[in-house]
Design a protein around this motif. Structure first.
Motif, PDB file in Angstrom:
ATOM      1  N   HIS A 485       0.835  -1.194   0.000  1.00  0.00           N
ATOM      2  CA  HIS A 485       0.000   0.000   0.000  1.00  0.00           C
ATOM      3  C   HIS A 485       0.876   1.252   0.000  1.00  0.00           C
ATOM      4  CE1 HIS A 485       0.622   0.554   4.416  1.00  0.00           C
ATOM      5  NE2 HIS A 485       0.601  -0.768   4.442  1.00  0.00           N
ATOM      6  N   SER A 486       0.391   2.278  -0.644  1.00  0.00           N
ATOM      7  CA  SER A 486       1.128   3.534  -0.732  1.00  0.00           C
ATOM      8  C   SER A 486       0.147   4.691  -0.802  1.00  0.00           C
ATOM      9  CB  SER A 486       2.046   3.538  -1.952  1.00  0.00           C
ATOM     10  OG  SER A 486       1.281   3.452  -3.147  1.00  0.00           O
ATOM     11  N   ASP A 487       0.677   5.863  -0.503  1.00  0.00           N
ATOM     12  CA  ASP A 487      -0.161   7.054  -0.501  1.00  0.00           C
ATOM     13  C   ASP A 487       0.728   8.267  -0.724  1.00  0.00           C
ATOM     14  OD1 ASP A 487      -1.531   9.445   0.976  1.00  0.00           O
ATOM     15  OD2 ASP A 487      -3.133   7.968   0.723  1.00  0.00           O
ATOM     16  N   ALA A 488       0.256   9.203  -1.512  1.00  0.00           N
ATOM     17  CA  ALA A 488       0.957  10.463  -1.725  1.00  0.00           C
ATOM     18  C   ALA A 488      -0.078  11.572  -1.701  1.00  0.00           C
ATOM     19  CB  ALA A 488       1.701  10.461  -3.050  1.00  0.00           C
ATOM     20  N   GLY A 489       0.158  12.589  -0.858  1.00  0.00           N
ATOM     21  CA  GLY A 489      -0.852  13.619  -0.738  1.00  0.00           C
ATOM     22  C   GLY A 489      -0.276  14.934  -0.267  1.00  0.00           C
ATOM     23  N   ILE A 490      -1.176  15.884  -0.112  1.00  0.00           N
ATOM     24  CA  ILE A 490      -0.797  17.214   0.337  1.00  0.00           C
ATOM     25  C   ILE A 490      -1.869  17.726   1.292  1.00  0.00           C
ATOM     26  CG2 ILE A 490      -1.896  18.318  -1.652  1.00  0.00           C
ATOM     27  CD1 ILE A 490       0.382  20.401  -1.546  1.00  0.00           C
TER      28      ILE A 490
END
Length: 587
Positions: A485-490
């Protein structure tokens, strides 16, 4: 001469003698006023009793046949030669080596019948007296069926039959007939009593009642093959399942048949692992929020807690889920720029399968250790967590009915649906490791925090036995799952000062998440106490989702902070929404 031949000769002599006796009594009827008839009746009873005794002692292999459920007629055992005498020479349908039984049924019984209505010679129709047990013909083709029962023509059609209580049946073995077939199959013939209901006529397929040939997916074909490879005990609960599936095994009820196989299938139990991912990610998210908060406020230690509630809709997988729980944690700086903490969580998750398929509930007990390297306007975070799962599943199994009556059959269906619930308790454990990094940016009054995370989750479920559904209960083998699982955000924060120590900070965040199962999503099971098992697999699809959240932080004083937010997530075949509320006490 064989013993069967001697018995037949003795029977013939007895019959001849009784014929002469009847003639004599007829001549004396007027004089004796019917007394001779009463004597003849007694003699005929004696004849049949003697015949039954002769063939009981002479041929015992009738006991190896599956007899109809009912009461024995008198006579019970019949010499096949007597029945074959009604047919042309060499065309007798009963094998001379096996005694024929005569039974009056006490319960309705399922049969199949084969016929050829368009044959030039000896055409047959859907209604008729000759029937067979489904287990005898399952998997055979038309030519094999003709040979097994020495039929006059290759059958082109088959029908199901449900006998009515009280019908009398001869049961024996098909005789070989030159030019027709070698015989050897068990068969029955109704000869008195109520009408047998025939229904669901269809063309004879290459493999009769071969479930996998009508399955709509590889998993359902696997279950069908598993069932066809076994023969259920006669009149057992498992045979009830086969009878119910046989009713639906018809091109006209294709959807109903596959719906029934899906209802039986254990594949849905893999969804519990899918729901378990949410429990882990919720705790991870709470820890991530904590690190973000400490990065923003540059605090050294504190305690925190969160209450979470979320709802999931897995339309592609066919179930809804929910998760609620409490997450707490405590942390402190162990050096000038390293903050470490521990988190405990209890969460309860639920799975509800579509179309009334049942539900599952799981309690998760988790512990996580986290540490962050806090640098100037940046951080690097690692989280290691593990937990136990304690669950209960309740699968609803429903097999409907399908009824197309024959020309002379009743319009009202005599069939009933099969409905069961299989329940099971199981335990498991899970472990997760994630790495996350982020940087702190400022643009006027806005604080901007971009971040990225990658992680690996391992789940293990122990084997367990279901109960409550009789022969439809599964014995489930242990299962493991692995997820990347991975996540990229702001995240964007805007602080509003209310007083010297009171302020509110609304924030929003958007992110892109990616999940991919690394295992084959296998579920291995067996049923009915059989030693072998089967395995189903779910497709390995990657999940891309977009996430948005909005929240509000309120500082009541220098140390106490209240937090509330709303989160929504959406992707192909998946939606999620949730609420979180918590507090943080900063030392």
């Amino acid at each position: 001469m064989t013993s069967n031949g001697i018995s037949a000769a003795v029977a013939a002599m007895l019959i001849s003698g009784f014929r002469q006796r009847i003639k004599k009594e007829l001549d004396n009827e007027e004089r004796s006023k019917g007394k001779g008839w009463r004597k003849s009746v007694l003699h005929f009873v004696l004849l049949f009793v003697c015949m039954g005794f002769i063939y009981d002692a002479d041929a015992a292999d009738w006991r190896t046949l599956v007899q109809p459920v009912g009461t024995e007629n008198i006579p019970f055992l019949i010499d096949p030669a007597l029945l074959n005498a009604a047919y042309s020479a060499g065309k007798g349908p009963w094998d001379s080596g096996t005694t024929v039984t005569s039974i009056k049924t006490t319960v309705p019984l399922f049969f199949v019948r084969f016929y050829n209505p368009t044959a030039a010679l000896n055409p047959s129709r859907q209604e008729g007296s000759w029937v067979m047990r489904a287990s005898v013909v399952r998997g055979l083709n038309a030519q094999q069926i003709r040979d097994l029962f020495a039929l006059p023509n290759t059958p082109t059609m088959m029908t199901l039959g449900l006998s009515t209580t009280g019908v009398s049946l001869y049961t024996g073995v098909a005789a070989p007939i030159a030019g027709w077939g070698n015989g050897g199959g068990q068969q029955s013939q109704s000869y008195s009593g109520p009408y047998t209901t025939f229904f669901n006529a269809q063309s004879v397929m290459d493999g009769v009642l071969c479930y996998q040939t009508m399955a709509s997916s590889p998993n359902l074909a696997t279950i069908g093959s598993y069932l066809v490879a076994h023969t259920p005990d006669p009149y057992s609960d498992m045979e009830t399942l086969y009878n119910s599936l046989d009713v639906l095994y018809n091109p006209a009820s294709y959807d109903l048949f596959n719906r029934a196989l899906k209802s039986i299938s254990p594949t849905c139990l893999d969804n519990i692992a899918t729901a378990g991912i949410r429990a882990v990610l919720l705790q991870n998210h709470a820890i991530d929020d904590r690190i973000d908060l400490l990065s923003l406020h540059e605090s050294e230690s504190g305690i925190w807690s969160k209450a979470v509630r979320s709802y999931q809709h897995y339309s592609a997988a066919g179930f809804d889920g929910d998760m609620n729980g409490v997450i707490i944690g405590a942390d402190k700086k162990t050096s000038a720029n390293i903050l470490s903490g521990i988190s405990l969580a209890w969460m309860q998750g639920g799975v509800s399968w579509y179309d009334g398929g049942g539900k599952a509930a799981v309690d998760y007990y988790r512990v996580a250790a986290y540490s962050a390297l806090l640098m100037h306007d940046a951080f690097l975070q690692a989280t290691l967590s593990a937990g136990l799962a304690d669950g209960h599943s309740s699968r609803n199994i429903y097999i409907g009915t399908f009824y197309q009556p024959s020309q002379y059959g009743p319009a009202t269906s005599p069939l009933v649906a099969l409905s069961r619930t299989a329940q099971g308790d199981y335990r498991g454990w899970n472990g997760d490791f994630t790495l996350r990094s982020g940087t702190l940016l400022r643009a006027g009054p806005l604080t901007i925090l971009p971040s990225a995370v990658v992680g690996y989750l391992y789940q293990s479920r122990g084997g367990f036995n279901e109960s409550g559904a009789g022969a439809l209960d599964f014995t489930l083998s242990e299962a493991q799952s692995q997820t990347f699982h991975s996540d990229a955000g702001i995240r964007l924060d805007r602080e509003f000062l209310l007083s010297e120590h009171q302020k509110i900070t609304p924030y929003i965040s958007i992110s892109w998440a990616y999940e991919k199962r690394l295992d084959d999503r296998a579920v291995t099971a067996s049923m009915n106490g059989w030693n072998d098992s089967f395995t189903t697999y779910s497709p390995l699809t990657a999940g891309h989702t977009g996430t948005g959240s909005a929240g509000l932080m309120m500082s009541l004083n220098k140390s106490l902070l209240l937090i509330a937010d709303y989160i929504t997530q959406a992707g192909s075949g998946y939606r999620d929404c949730g609420f979180e509320a918590g507090l943080s006490w900063i030392f």
